[in-house]
Design a protein around this motif. Structure first.
Motif, PDB file in Angstrom:
ATOM      1  N   LEU A   1      -8.599  22.052   4.126  1.00  0.00           N
ATOM      2  CA  LEU A   1      -8.144  22.054   2.729  1.00  0.00           C
ATOM      3  C   LEU A   1      -6.671  21.686   2.630  1.00  0.00           C
ATOM      4  O   LEU A   1      -6.253  21.045   1.667  1.00  0.00           O
ATOM      5  CB  LEU A   1      -8.436  23.401   2.081  1.00  0.00           C
ATOM      6  CG  LEU A   1      -9.934  23.681   1.883  1.00  0.00           C
ATOM      7  CD1 LEU A   1     -10.170  25.141   1.564  1.00  0.00           C
ATOM      8  CD2 LEU A   1     -10.516  22.763   0.809  1.00  0.00           C
ATOM      9  N   GLU A   2      -5.893  22.047   3.629  1.00  0.00           N
ATOM     10  CA  GLU A   2      -4.483  21.646   3.658  1.00  0.00           C
ATOM     11  C   GLU A   2      -4.353  20.134   3.870  1.00  0.00           C
ATOM     12  O   GLU A   2      -3.449  19.506   3.330  1.00  0.00           O
ATOM     13  CB  GLU A   2      -3.749  22.401   4.772  1.00  0.00           C
ATOM     14  CG  GLU A   2      -2.254  22.192   4.765  1.00  0.00           C
ATOM     15  CD  GLU A   2      -1.534  23.002   5.825  1.00  0.00           C
ATOM     16  OE1 GLU A   2      -0.361  22.667   6.092  1.00  0.00           O
ATOM     17  OE2 GLU A   2      -2.110  23.950   6.392  1.00  0.00           O
ATOM     18  N   ALA A   3      -5.257  19.544   4.622  1.00  0.00           N
ATOM     19  CA  ALA A   3      -5.236  18.095   4.862  1.00  0.00           C
ATOM     20  C   ALA A   3      -5.718  17.313   3.652  1.00  0.00           C
ATOM     21  O   ALA A   3      -5.351  16.148   3.473  1.00  0.00           O
ATOM     22  CB  ALA A   3      -6.107  17.751   6.070  1.00  0.00           C
ATOM     23  N   ASP A   4      -6.538  17.912   2.810  1.00  0.00           N
ATOM     24  CA  ASP A   4      -7.144  17.214   1.678  1.00  0.00           C
ATOM     25  C   ASP A   4      -6.099  16.759   0.668  1.00  0.00           C
ATOM     26  O   ASP A   4      -5.003  17.299   0.576  1.00  0.00           O
ATOM     27  CB  ASP A   4      -8.161  18.132   0.994  1.00  0.00           C
ATOM     28  CG  ASP A   4      -8.986  17.394  -0.044  1.00  0.00           C
ATOM     29  OD1 ASP A   4      -9.151  16.165   0.070  1.00  0.00           O
ATOM     30  OD2 ASP A   4      -9.463  18.058  -0.989  1.00  0.00           O
ATOM     31  N   CYS A   5      -6.472  15.737  -0.086  1.00  0.00           N
ATOM     32  CA  CYS A   5      -5.649  15.250  -1.192  1.00  0.00           C
ATOM     33  C   CYS A   5      -6.564  14.579  -2.209  1.00  0.00           C
ATOM     34  O   CYS A   5      -7.709  14.251  -1.904  1.00  0.00           O
ATOM     35  CB  CYS A   5      -4.574  14.285  -0.697  1.00  0.00           C
ATOM     36  SG  CYS A   5      -5.217  12.767   0.016  1.00  0.00           S
ATOM     37  N   ALA A   6      -6.055  14.370  -3.400  1.00  0.00           N
ATOM     38  CA  ALA A   6      -6.858  13.800  -4.482  1.00  0.00           C
ATOM     39  C   ALA A   6      -7.363  12.393  -4.156  1.00  0.00           C
ATOM     40  O   ALA A   6      -8.448  12.003  -4.593  1.00  0.00           O
ATOM     41  CB  ALA A   6      -6.045  13.775  -5.779  1.00  0.00           C
TER      42      ALA A   6
END
Length: 174
Positions: free
Chosen positions: A104-109
């Motif tokens: 989730l920290e790696a995720d982006c829009a």
């Protein structure tokens, strides 16, 4: 036959990966798939253009892993590297909650999917929590290897714990 070590083939490149499963095919006499090949195949099946990436690998290994995936036309939108090398025992000891937090920290829009690489990582157990919070497919090395392998064997996923993951649902719709 499955070859379940993602970093070995990811770090050597697509040509090495193709040669690896071709050698396994010819020696074993049965179709083979590698974890790295399955990872890319599933991302392609999901029509992913941009992905977020994390693994227990340090930046230099992630550079190679990401380049492998990008050789197939996809682009990494964001990544999260391990701050320092991890021993195999530490990779295997990471909990699904810790893996989910990293993903989730790696995720982006901008990412269409989240890639969590490494077959020794308990990432498959974290898929449901990550997808619930991110609202997008999560593709892990083990999950991709299993989904593509079952498909090649013509085994239906109905009733499987993997069937409710977004990647499996989208695969079934294709």
């Amino acid at each position: 036959m499955f070859y379940g070590c993602t970093s070995t083939t990811l770090t050597q490149g697509p040509a090495f990966d193709r040669d690896c499963y071709a050698r396994i095919d010819s020696r074993a006499g049965v179709p083979a798939i590698t974890a790295a090949g399955a990872l890319v195949a599933l991302l392609e099946r999901l029509d992913v253009a941009r992905f977020a990436f994390t693994s227990p690998y340090v930046a230099s290994l992630n550079d190679l892993a990401i380049a492998f995936i990008e050789d197939f036309g996809m682009r990494c939108a964001r990544r999260l590297d391990a701050p320092m090398p991890m021993r195999n025992e530490d990779v295997a000891a990471a909990t699904p909650d810790e893996i989910a937090a990293r993903a989730l920290e790696a995720d982006c829009a901008e990412a269409d999917a989240i890639v969590v690489s490494c077959t020794d990582y308990r990432a498959t157990e974290a898929i449901e929590a990550i997808e619930r919070q991110a609202g997008k497919p999560v593709v892990t090395s083990n999950q991709a290897l299993l989904l593509l392998g079952l498909e090649r064997l013509a085994i239906d996923l109905a009733g499987s714990p993997l069937a409710h993951h977004l990647a499996a649902k989208r695969m079934a719709a294709i």
